[in-house]
Motif scaffolding. Structure first.
Motif, PDB file in Angstrom:
ATOM      1  N   SER A   1      30.188 -63.246 -14.070  1.00 39.05           N
ATOM      2  CA  SER A   1      30.014 -62.869 -15.477  1.00 39.05           C
ATOM      3  C   SER A   1      30.945 -61.733 -15.876  1.00 39.05           C
ATOM      4  CB  SER A   1      28.556 -62.479 -15.739  1.00 39.05           C
ATOM      5  OG  SER A   1      27.685 -63.564 -15.459  1.00 39.05           O
TER       6      SER A   1
ATOM      7  N   HIS B   1      34.295 -63.200 -16.315  1.00 37.79           N
ATOM      8  CA  HIS B   1      34.269 -63.968 -17.570  1.00 37.79           C
ATOM      9  C   HIS B   1      34.469 -63.023 -18.763  1.00 37.79           C
ATOM     10  CE1 HIS B   1      33.036 -67.342 -20.206  1.00 37.79           C
ATOM     11  NE2 HIS B   1      32.474 -66.394 -20.937  1.00 37.79           N
ATOM     12  N   PHE B   2      33.794 -61.885 -18.712  1.00 40.30           N
ATOM     13  CA  PHE B   2      33.943 -60.879 -19.774  1.00 40.30           C
ATOM     14  C   PHE B   2      35.387 -60.396 -19.846  1.00 40.30           C
ATOM     15  CE2 PHE B   2      33.894 -56.234 -20.745  1.00 40.30           C
ATOM     16  CZ  PHE B   2      33.551 -56.316 -22.086  1.00 40.30           C
TER      17      PHE B   2
ATOM     18  N   GLN C   1      37.463 -62.990 -21.492  1.00 35.80           N
ATOM     19  CA  GLN C   1      37.168 -63.069 -22.921  1.00 35.80           C
ATOM     20  C   GLN C   1      37.807 -61.912 -23.686  1.00 35.80           C
ATOM     21  OE1 GLN C   1      36.010 -66.503 -23.127  1.00 35.80           O
ATOM     22  NE2 GLN C   1      35.276 -65.437 -24.935  1.00 35.80           N
TER      23      GLN C   1
ATOM     24  N   SER D   1      31.427 -59.346 -25.239  1.00 29.72           N
ATOM     25  CA  SER D   1      30.175 -59.086 -24.518  1.00 29.72           C
ATOM     26  C   SER D   1      29.058 -60.001 -25.006  1.00 29.72           C
ATOM     27  CB  SER D   1      29.759 -57.621 -24.671  1.00 29.72           C
ATOM     28  OG  SER D   1      29.326 -57.337 -25.986  1.00 29.72           O
TER      29      SER D   1
ATOM     30  N   GLU E   1      29.417 -63.036 -26.205  1.00 31.29           N
ATOM     31  CA  GLU E   1      29.695 -64.358 -25.659  1.00 31.29           C
ATOM     32  C   GLU E   1      29.346 -64.402 -24.171  1.00 31.29           C
ATOM     33  OE1 GLU E   1      31.560 -67.795 -23.980  1.00 31.29           O
ATOM     34  OE2 GLU E   1      31.928 -65.702 -23.399  1.00 31.29           O
ATOM     35  N   THR E   2      29.613 -63.316 -23.463  1.00 34.10           N
ATOM     36  CA  THR E   2      29.320 -63.248 -22.030  1.00 34.10           C
ATOM     37  C   THR E   2      27.819 -63.279 -21.778  1.00 34.10           C
ATOM     38  OG1 THR E   2      31.364 -62.018 -21.600  1.00 34.10           O
ATOM     39  CG2 THR E   2      29.631 -61.875 -19.925  1.00 34.10           C
TER      40      THR E   2
ATOM     41  N   LYS F   1      26.152 -66.008 -19.329  1.00 36.46           N
ATOM     42  CA  LYS F   1      25.423 -65.688 -18.101  1.00 36.46           C
ATOM     43  C   LYS F   1      24.050 -66.351 -18.054  1.00 36.46           C
ATOM     44  CE  LYS F   1      24.126 -62.030 -14.927  1.00 36.46           C
ATOM     45  NZ  LYS F   1      22.770 -62.546 -14.638  1.00 36.46           N
TER      46      LYS F   1
END
Length: 344
Positions: free
Chosen positions: A55, A58-59, A62, A274, A276-277, A281
């Motif tokens: 995660s 991923h952040f 993004q 954040s 979207e993350t 998650k």
């Protein structure tokens, strides 16, 4: 230079000037990354292969998109930037010597006691209700309290329910915990709850848990299923009992010092990434937890559900501690948390 030549030269000069101005305008409007890149080190306590590690990366990905490359986030795993001391990490974030951090709400409770409300056993019906709590007014109130501690909470990230593993017997009801040494976080809510259940709650730095389980210093531990999976507890534990006793969360936060060094556009990029993350998650964990449980079973761990009677006994033990929890959290916010979850 004749008149015709001067005219052509003038046109070319005007065209060049127009191109330069257009380029400047495009940069100013976000069409291209201008100026130095803002660099952020995001510290996490777990490996990159863990749920929080995936995660966090991923952040970072993004943020690269939402900021158009004007912000670069580097993930620092395994607690290396704070020597595994999570309480010290919270303090360092407040002081600005750490840029950004993802840590459990149970750790932040040391500076904002209201954070403990998220961990009231059996408070939430499911992860969906927890997400609504964290995205709603209660979550915003917690963010506001963290802001007063020089901590900018961008978002909360849900976790799956915490389960109990041990090497002695399956846990189907509270009586099965009697006398078992269960490692818990250094948080009064956990020690009160597991003490009430009849266990011997034992606080221990997470970095010492595997060895503690291996040597028998402790009999078991409790965490979301991805923790025993990531840390190979199947090598030192026999049973995993799906008690789902607590749904805590992660806080994705920046130090106020780092936040204030960013432009408004960069701050928005981080906020958008954040959010979207957070959604990512919750979905990722739901997908992975069953696979991870199956893998633990394939490696020899015996899995069991708790009985319906046992579940009611676990819930009753939690409710009997509400006076203590109210004092620990603060009556006003405790009452708000109970009211939110009973009405939704």
């Amino acid at each position: 230079m004749n008149t015709k030549t001067r005219a052509i030269t003038g046109v070319l000069a005007c065209s060049l000037a127009a191109s330069v101005l257009a380029g400047c305008a495009a940069g100013a409007s976000g069409g291209g990354q201008a100026g130095p890149v803002a660099k952020i080190q995001l510290s996490i306590p777990d490996p990159l292969t863990s749920s929080v590690g995936v995660s966090a990366q991923h952040f970072a990905d993004q943020v690269k998109k939402t900021s158009n490359g004007s912000v670069a986030v580097t993930v620092v795993p395994n607690g290396t930037s704070f020597s595994g001391d999570q309480n010290a990490a919270v303090t360092r974030l407040q002081g600005g010597s750490l840029d950004a951090l993802i840590l459990s709400t149970s750790v932040y409770a040391s500076v904002v006691p209201e954070m403990n409300a998220i961990s009231i056993p059996y408070l939430f019906k499911d992860t969906k209700q927890e997400a609504a709590f964290l995205d709603g007014k209660p979550g915003q109130a917690l963010k506001d309290k963290l802001a007063k501690k020089d901590t900018v909470a961008l978002s909360f990230l849900t976790r799956t329910g915490r389960e109990i593993t041990n090497s002695v017997r399956p846990i189907e009801k509270p009586a099965d915990l009697k006398g078992l040494k269960i490692r818990v976080p250094g948080n009064t809510l956990w020690t009160d709850f597991f003490g009430k259940l009849g266990a011997s709650p034992t606080t221990m730095a997470f970095s010492e848990v595997f060895t503690g389980l291996q040597t028998g210093t402790i009999d078991g531990q409790e965490n979301p299923i991805e923790v025993p999976w990531t840390n190979k507890f199947s090598e030192v534990q026999k049973y995993v009992s799906l008690t789902n006793h607590i749904n805590d969360a992660w806080v994705l936060a920046l130090s106020s010092k780092k936040w204030e060094s960013l432009s408004a556009d960069q701050q928005k990029a981080l906020t958008d990434a954040s959010a979207e993350t957070s959604t990512f998650k919750t979905g990722y964990d739901a997908e992975q937890s069953k696979k991870q449980l199956d893998e633990l079973a394939a490696k020899g761990m015996k899995t069991n559900e708790i009985t319906a009677t046992g579940l009611e006994e676990f819930k009753a033990a939690s409710k009997s501690l509400y006076p203590e929890f109210s004092q620990l959290i603060g009556k006003e916010f405790f009452d708000q948390a109970i009211a939110f979850t009973t009405s939704s």
